[in-house]
Design an enzyme around this catalytic site. Structure first.
Site, PDB file in Angstrom:
ATOM      1  N   ASP A 124     -16.349  29.768 -48.252  1.00  0.00           N
ATOM      2  CA  ASP A 124     -15.690  28.465 -48.097  1.00  0.00           C
ATOM      3  C   ASP A 124     -16.185  27.730 -46.855  1.00  0.00           C
ATOM      4  OD1 ASP A 124     -14.021  27.304 -49.950  1.00  0.00           O
ATOM      5  OD2 ASP A 124     -12.253  28.462 -49.390  1.00  0.00           O
ATOM      6  N   LYS A 178     -14.204  27.485 -60.990  1.00  0.00           N
ATOM      7  CA  LYS A 178     -15.069  28.358 -60.205  1.00  0.00           C
ATOM      8  C   LYS A 178     -15.576  29.528 -61.052  1.00  0.00           C
ATOM      9  CE  LYS A 178     -12.823  26.922 -55.970  1.00  0.00           C
ATOM     10  NZ  LYS A 178     -11.707  27.098 -55.046  1.00  0.00           N
ATOM     11  N   GLN A 201      -7.806  31.073 -52.334  1.00  0.00           N
ATOM     12  CA  GLN A 201      -7.496  29.707 -52.767  1.00  0.00           C
ATOM     13  C   GLN A 201      -6.344  29.128 -51.952  1.00  0.00           C
ATOM     14  OE1 GLN A 201      -9.166  27.834 -55.191  1.00  0.00           O
ATOM     15  NE2 GLN A 201      -7.897  26.199 -54.395  1.00  0.00           N
TER      16      GLN A 201
END
Length: 284
Positions: free
Chosen positions: A120, A53, A97
């Site tokens: 997300d 990322k 995460q």
């Protein structure tokens, strides 16, 4: 005729080039899209994902920051970090995460992220907007799947799509997005009987069950577009998908490899969401 291999890296590269141009234009207006990733614990796979990322952000010009916390971090401490990031105008996207340590509630953490910064696409408000067909930040892997199918030149409208798997992260959202593209969708899962009867009818087959090599050529309609979302590590240490690649390649028209198929698209859609979030927060 062997299937055309859908290399996610190539499609992702094309989208990232478009995003880099968009970010450059935003910077001319004094807007620097910013993504902050929070990583709790020392899970090796999570660290690998986060590196990918960060590299992606650098590639398109997004400012990225990483907050590393020990596995002993409390839920209250993590929620306090999210609150600070929600209030920071330079942070347009927040990503915590997953998975988190067992003592921290994923639901509570996801709900704490401001929907405008939910890159997300997991917040209940984001999910609700997706169900209603409203503009929102879509979950990254399902969005990547749809983009891959479109890049084959396949007109999704009117096609019969079969989705194997009903997770909140992939199966459910990808079935909704396929419906919004006017496909007729069948969802299959671990309790589905006579799986082959359903999959053999699919013009588009999305496999996200998390079971190595569960789909062979006997499950696939000749000429189908097959998207393999599964990532499984077998005894040899090799990463494989849910689809028997060599077999299915003989009958499908398009097929994604594992690794290198859906994976690169997931991170690219995260970058796309971050740029979208920056635009929205700047009211552009």
């Amino acid at each position: 005729m062997a299937a055309t291999i859908l290399q996610g890296k190539e499609v992702a590269k094309s989208i990232r080039e478009e995003l880099a141009s968009e970010v450059a234009e935003l910077k001319k207006q004094g807007i620097v899209p910013g993504l902050t990733v929070v990583l709790v614990g020392d899970d090796p796979a999570s660290h690998s994902y986060v590196r990918g990322k960060s590299k992606g952000c650098e590639e398109v010009g997004i400012h990225s920051e990483l907050i590393l916390k020990e596995a002993s971090t409390t839920e209250e401490e993590l929620l306090a970090i999210i609150h600070e990031l929600n209030e920071n105008p330079n942070v347009h996207g927040i990503l915590v995460q997953l998975p988190l340590p067992e003592h921290i509630s994923e639901k509570a953490v996801i709900a704490a992220i401001h929907p405008e910064k939910d890159v997300d696409g997991f917040h209940p408000i984001s999910v609700g907007n997706m169900v209603l067909g409203n503009e929102t930040m879509l979950p990254c892997t399902p969005h990547g799947v749809i983009e891959l199918i479109k890049r084959t030149g396949t007109d999704i409208a009117g096609k019969h799509a079969v989705v194997i798997g009903r997770s909140n992260i992939v199966g459910k959202p990808v079935s909704l997005l396929l419906q919004q593209e006017n496909a007729t969708v069948t969802m299959c899962h671990s309790r589905t009987q006579n799986l082959e009867e359903h999959t053999r009818k699919a013009d588009i087959l999305v496999v996200a069950a998390g079971r190595a090599h569960m789909i062979g050529k006997e499950h696939v309609k000749p000429g189908a577009v097959v998207i393999d979302v599964g990532v499984n590590r077998i005894e040899s240490g090799k990463l494989v998908g849910d689809v028997k690649f060599d077999e299915v390649q003989e009958v499908a028209s398009f097929l994604t490899p594992v690794p290198g198929g859906v994976g690169p698209m997931t991170i690219t859609m995260l970058l796309k969401n971050t740029v979208m979030a920056a635009r929205k927060q700047a009211q552009l």
